[in-house]
Design a protein around this motif. Structure first.
Motif, mmCIF file in Angstrom:
data_model
loop_
_atom_site.group_PDB
_atom_site.id
_atom_site.type_symbol
_atom_site.label_atom_id
_atom_site.label_comp_id
_atom_site.label_asym_id
_atom_site.label_seq_id
_atom_site.Cartn_x
_atom_site.Cartn_y
_atom_site.Cartn_z
ATOM 1 N N ASP A 188 0.864 -1.185 0.000
ATOM 2 C CA ASP A 188 0.000 0.000 0.000
ATOM 3 C C ASP A 188 0.901 1.236 0.000
ATOM 4 O O ASP A 188 1.463 1.607 1.028
ATOM 5 C CB ASP A 188 -0.902 -0.021 1.236
ATOM 6 C CG ASP A 188 -1.867 1.157 1.278
ATOM 7 O OD1 ASP A 188 -1.752 2.069 0.422
ATOM 8 O OD2 ASP A 188 -2.739 1.169 2.158
ATOM 9 N N TYR A 208 0.121 4.268 -0.195
ATOM 10 C CA TYR A 208 -0.434 5.440 0.484
ATOM 11 C C TYR A 208 -0.245 5.378 1.999
ATOM 12 O O TYR A 208 -0.203 6.403 2.664
ATOM 13 C CB TYR A 208 -1.930 5.572 0.180
ATOM 14 C CG TYR A 208 -2.247 5.774 -1.282
ATOM 15 C CD1 TYR A 208 -1.896 6.950 -1.940
ATOM 16 C CD2 TYR A 208 -2.889 4.787 -2.007
ATOM 17 C CE1 TYR A 208 -2.187 7.145 -3.284
ATOM 18 C CE2 TYR A 208 -3.190 4.968 -3.357
ATOM 19 C CZ TYR A 208 -2.839 6.144 -3.986
ATOM 20 O OH TYR A 208 -3.126 6.324 -5.306
ATOM 21 N N ASN A 209 -0.153 4.163 2.523
ATOM 22 C CA ASN A 209 -0.098 4.016 3.978
ATOM 23 C C ASN A 209 1.139 3.244 4.429
ATOM 24 O O ASN A 209 1.079 2.413 5.330
ATOM 25 C CB ASN A 209 -1.361 3.303 4.477
ATOM 26 C CG ASN A 209 -2.617 4.106 4.190
ATOM 27 O OD1 ASN A 209 -2.759 5.225 4.685
ATOM 28 N ND2 ASN A 209 -3.510 3.554 3.380
ATOM 29 N N SER A 210 2.249 3.492 3.784
ATOM 30 C CA SER A 210 3.517 2.871 4.167
ATOM 31 C C SER A 210 4.628 3.868 3.905
ATOM 32 O O SER A 210 4.402 4.943 3.330
ATOM 33 C CB SER A 210 3.756 1.590 3.364
ATOM 34 O OG SER A 210 4.023 1.906 2.008
ATOM 35 N N CYS A 253 7.503 1.153 -5.826
ATOM 36 C CA CYS A 253 7.207 -0.269 -5.834
ATOM 37 C C CYS A 253 7.404 -0.805 -7.249
ATOM 38 O O CYS A 253 7.060 -0.138 -8.230
ATOM 39 C CB CYS A 253 5.770 -0.500 -5.379
ATOM 40 S SG CYS A 253 5.305 -2.242 -5.245
ATOM 41 N N ASP A 300 -5.081 0.923 -9.495
ATOM 42 C CA ASP A 300 -5.281 2.297 -9.018
ATOM 43 C C ASP A 300 -4.772 3.280 -10.075
ATOM 44 O O ASP A 300 -3.570 3.424 -10.286
ATOM 45 C CB ASP A 300 -4.534 2.492 -7.699
ATOM 46 C CG ASP A 300 -4.814 3.835 -7.055
ATOM 47 O OD1 ASP A 300 -5.333 4.736 -7.745
ATOM 48 O OD2 ASP A 300 -4.495 3.993 -5.863
#
Length: 205
Positions: free
Chosen positions: A37, A39-41, A46, A54
């Motif tokens: 993720d 957005y939340n890491s 990546c 997405d």
């Protein structure tokens, strides 16, 4: 973050060169086969198979992967010749492990597409064991070309049935993409790393 085999074979060897060009840069390599993720890491970039779902993520294709059916010269010499994908039903096939699921290999020639159920005594979650088993003459395997470049060059593995184009899945999503969230390239080291990896892999492949 990059999936394990590609990270070790293609990305890890590049990072000391990047560090030499940008001595003050701090880069942490994460080998992870799961989808991260972004957005939340704390992951900035990546590298993964296939386009992300997405549409807000920014992507760049790194490698248009080619999959090859390979075996050792020993295996080919000691077993029936394979002229058609249907013949694989009579051979030991080294496959990626999928819990409680049958293994299928996909082949295409012209307008003809085949989905072949394959079996064998050994499977693995990663590619390295399968490459080693194939080199030892235990069976055939489907493998990305970048994984087995050296083995093919040395003659440790040879391509089987090259007139058929193999695929690991029906969608043939074998392209490898570098993906990052909007705004990540505002950080200079991230921008430099994206350009460096992209340029280096284009030259190597």
């Amino acid at each position: 973050s990059v999936f394990d085999s590609f990270g070790r074979l293609e990305i890890a060897p590049l990072l000391p060169k990047f560090n030499h060009l940008y001595p003050s840069a701090k880069v942490a390599l994460s080998l992870d086969n799961s989808v991260v993720d972004l957005y939340n890491s704390d992951v900035d970039i990546c590298i993964r198979h296939g386009k992300p779902n997405d549409s807000n993520l920014i992507m760049k294709q790194l490698v248009k992967d080619q999959v090859k059916l390979v075996a050792s010269p020993q295996y080919i010499a000691e077993n029936e010749t394979i002229y058609h994908p249907e013949h694989l039903k009579n051979h030991d096939c080294l496959t990626f492990h999928r819990q409680r699921q049958h293994a299928f290999w996909h082949f295409k020639q012209g307008n003809e597409q085949l989905k072949i159920k394959v079996t064998g005594g050994l499977s693995s979650c990663g590619g390295e064991p399968m490459i080693q088993w194939a080199k030892e003459g235990i069976g055939l395997t489907l493998m990305s070309h970048w994984c087995i470049k050296k083995e093919l060059e040395k003659g440790e593995l040879v391509e089987v049935m090259p007139e058929w184009k193999p695929q690991l899945n029906e969608s043939n999503s074998t392209q490898i993409y570098m993906v990052w969230p909007p705004g990540a390239t505002q950080i200079p080291v991230v921008r430099h790393l994206i350009d460096f990896i992209s340029d280096s892999l284009r030259l190597n492949n």
